[in-house]
Design a protein around this motif. Structure first.
Motif, short mmCIF file in Angstrom:
data_model
loop_
_atom_site.label_atom_id
_atom_site.label_comp_id
_atom_site.label_asym_id
_atom_site.label_seq_id
_atom_site.Cartn_x
_atom_site.Cartn_y
_atom_site.Cartn_z
N GLU A 246 0.92 -1.39 -0.10
CA GLU A 246 0.14 -0.04 0.03
C GLU A 246 0.83 1.20 -0.01
OE1 GLU A 246 -3.29 0.33 -0.15
OE2 GLU A 246 -3.91 -1.70 0.31
N MET A 247 1.87 1.26 0.93
CA MET A 247 2.83 2.67 0.88
C MET A 247 3.58 2.59 -0.50
SD MET A 247 6.12 3.05 3.43
CE MET A 247 7.12 2.37 2.20
N VAL A 248 4.18 1.50 -0.88
CA VAL A 248 4.88 1.73 -2.21
C VAL A 248 3.73 2.11 -3.31
CG1 VAL A 248 6.16 0.44 -4.11
CG2 VAL A 248 6.72 0.04 -1.61
N ARG A 249 2.69 1.58 -3.44
CA ARG A 249 1.56 2.01 -4.39
C ARG A 249 1.19 3.42 -4.32
NH1 ARG A 249 -3.91 1.02 -4.28
NH2 ARG A 249 -3.58 1.59 -2.23
N ASP A 250 1.27 3.99 -3.04
CA ASP A 250 0.92 5.29 -2.71
C ASP A 250 2.18 6.45 -3.09
OD1 ASP A 250 -1.65 4.81 -1.58
OD2 ASP A 250 -0.65 4.64 0.42
N MET A 251 3.36 5.93 -2.86
CA MET A 251 4.44 6.86 -3.25
C MET A 251 4.40 6.81 -4.87
SD MET A 251 7.59 5.80 -0.77
CE MET A 251 8.76 6.84 -1.56
N PHE A 252 4.29 5.75 -5.51
CA PHE A 252 4.25 5.64 -6.90
C PHE A 252 3.33 6.21 -7.46
CE2 PHE A 252 3.03 3.60 -10.83
CZ PHE A 252 4.09 3.40 -11.65
N VAL A 253 1.84 6.41 -7.14
CA VAL A 253 0.76 7.11 -7.83
C VAL A 253 0.95 8.50 -7.37
CG1 VAL A 253 -1.46 7.61 -7.39
CG2 VAL A 253 -0.70 5.28 -7.39
N PHE A 254 1.66 8.92 -6.18
CA PHE A 254 2.01 10.39 -5.82
C PHE A 254 2.93 11.12 -6.90
CE2 PHE A 254 4.36 13.67 -3.72
CZ PHE A 254 3.45 14.42 -3.26
N CYS A 255 3.89 10.21 -7.47
CA CYS A 255 4.69 10.70 -8.39
C CYS A 255 4.23 10.55 -9.54
CB CYS A 255 6.16 9.94 -8.33
SG CYS A 255 7.01 10.10 -6.77
N CYS A 256 3.20 9.75 -10.08
CA CYS A 256 2.49 9.80 -11.33
C CYS A 256 1.76 11.06 -11.45
CB CYS A 256 1.63 8.66 -11.33
SG CYS A 256 2.19 7.04 -11.79
N TYR A 257 1.39 11.89 -10.37
CA TYR A 257 0.76 13.04 -10.12
C TYR A 257 1.47 14.01 -9.88
CZ TYR A 257 -3.73 10.33 -11.23
OH TYR A 257 -4.68 9.41 -11.71
N THR A 258 2.86 14.04 -9.64
CA THR A 258 3.60 15.15 -9.40
C THR A 258 4.74 15.25 -10.42
OG1 THR A 258 4.82 13.99 -7.79
CG2 THR A 258 2.88 15.24 -7.05
N GLY A 259 5.31 14.08 -10.79
CA GLY A 259 6.34 14.07 -11.70
C GLY A 259 7.70 13.81 -10.93
N LEU A 260 7.80 13.80 -9.68
CA LEU A 260 8.91 13.77 -8.78
C LEU A 260 9.62 12.33 -9.15
CD1 LEU A 260 7.89 15.11 -5.46
CD2 LEU A 260 9.01 16.16 -7.27
N SER A 261 11.00 12.19 -9.06
CA SER A 261 11.87 10.93 -9.11
C SER A 261 11.78 10.30 -7.75
CB SER A 261 13.25 11.50 -9.46
OG SER A 261 13.78 12.19 -8.56
N PHE A 262 12.52 9.03 -7.73
CA PHE A 262 12.42 8.17 -6.54
C PHE A 262 13.39 9.12 -5.59
CE2 PHE A 262 14.68 5.52 -3.43
CZ PHE A 262 13.43 5.11 -3.03
#
Length: 407
Positions: A246-262
């Motif tokens: 759940e946490m990794v999914r949330d970080m990933f989706v957050f970056c899908c909507y912000t464009g931030l790298s890891f």
């Protein structure tokens, strides 16, 4: 350091430097097909010189004196070569010449270049970039061991063949650990790093020739992978019931909507979330890779995830927006997430950035200049790579044109 080398000494004359009817004698030292010439303190009448044997000919006392001198020189040069062997130093024609002449001129090697580059680059390059140079350097040492039975080489020995042979070595290298063999662009990245280090040596005047003068890099264009709207929605709505996923999914989706790298989302702190003049919340930070300022408006889905983690104890303890996790674990969990969502693509965290550029922004009509600014690109040509793969937007634009033309 001792390598398998051929060694020879031959005496010759220089007709172009003749003076008063006599030509100066030179010792030609050859080590592994490389030559170095040493000017000797003897001149000879060309009529009394045997170019085949490399000796003076005749019975005169002057001729005998010359040959005795040449024999002494031969023994001295041979002793210099043996001394280098015994001291396990790199063997080259120039090294033998320098030792014979007692020259103290500094000779630069590959290992010295590595050391200088790594020390001088700590302030210019981020560790995430510098560590790749260490990998290239390890490959170069393996190559030297196999190709030259040595762990080092003089910089003046580098030539086109060295670069080409290193490329062939990288293409044929089969790692014994879990790593995959290098693809074409992976090989080219190592060659580019070697070229940058050689350019540094050239600028320092440690090397006079350019081994890359006629070498051509062969970079293959690749399509940037991204998630479609359907795939992104599947990951957003999937219930995993496992906290780590759940946490990794949330970080990933957050970056899908912000464009931030890891690395940028990992370093994101609560103070980076600011309220703009419009009353909305924004991300104001700098890219770790380039230190370029980035200002990102927070879309509703990103805000929802942000609010979800505002009281997360692990994140608060580290002073971050999201709990700490390694990039390796994130990509491992993303493969599990993709499998559970029936997504066949090789989903890595960097795909989130690609998805933001294509599916979320460019496909929805956001100007490429705006996308480039949000992504923190220094050149718009970098952003244009993503624009080539937005098929849905192309279809919509063509349908709109078709509609206008039909009326």
């Amino acid at each position: 350091m001792q390598t398998s080398q051929s060694f020879g000494i031959h005496f010759t004359t220089r007709p172009d430097k003749a003076k008063d009817g006599k030509e100066p004698i030179y010792a030609c030292v050859t080590v592994n097909r490389q030559r170095a010439y040493i000017a000797l303190k003897q001149n000879v009448d060309p009529k009394n010189w045997d170019s085949g044997k490399g000796t003076a000919k005749g019975n005169k006392d002057e001729v005998k004196s010359i040959n005795n001198y040449l024999e002494e020189v031969r023994l001295a040069i041979g002793s210099s070569y043996k001394e280098l062997q015994l001291k396990r130093k790199m063997l080259s024609a120039k090294a033998v010449k320098d030792l014979y002449l007692g020259a103290e001129q500094e000779v630069y090697s590959m290992s010295r270049l590595f050391s200088y580059h790594n020390e001088s680059s700590t302030t210019d390059l981020k560790w995430s970039t510098l560590k790749h140079y260490y990998v290239t350097q390890r490959y170069l040492i393996k190559f030297l061991n196999i190709q030259f039975n040595a762990s080092d080489i003089y910089l003046h020995q580098l030539d086109y063949k060295f670069v080409k042979d290193f490329e062939v070595f990288l293409r044929n290298h089969k790692p014994k650990d879990h790593q995959k063999p290098l693809n074409n662009n992976g090989v080219m990245k190592h060659i580019i790093r070697l070229k940058k280090m050689v350019n540094l040596a050239h600028n320092l005047q440690w090397i006079s020739n350019d081994p890359f003068a006629t070498y051509k890099l062969k970079i293959q264009k690749v399509n940037r992978e991204q998630l479609s709207e359907v795939e992104l929605k599947a990951i957003e709505e999937k219930k995993f019931g496992i906290e780590r996923l759940e946490m990794v999914r949330d970080m990933f989706v957050f970056c899908c909507y912000t464009g931030l790298s890891f690395v940028d989302v990992s370093n994101l702190e609560p103070e980076h979330i600011v309220t703009g003049a419009d009353g909305d919340r924004w991300i104001r930070t700098c890219r770790e890779k380039t230190l370029i300022p980035v200002i990102v408006p927070l879309l509703p889905k990103a805000l929802t995830i942000l609010d979800k983690y505002k009281d997360n104890e692990r994140a608060l303890y580290d002073g971050r927006v999201f709990p700490k996790i390694s990039n390796q674990k994130v990509n491992s969990y993303l493969k599990e997430i993709a499998d559970r969502c029936d997504i066949l693509k090789n989903v890595t965290f960097h795909i989130a950035r690609h998805t933001f550029a294509t599916t979320v922004t460019l496909s929805n009509g956001v100007p490429i200049e705006t996308v480039s600014k949000i992504l923190g690109h220094t050149k718009i040509t970098t952003t244009q790579i993503y624009a080539k793969v937005v098929e849905r937007k192309l279809k919509e634009d063509m349908k709109m044109l078709q509609s206008k033309l039909s009326h």
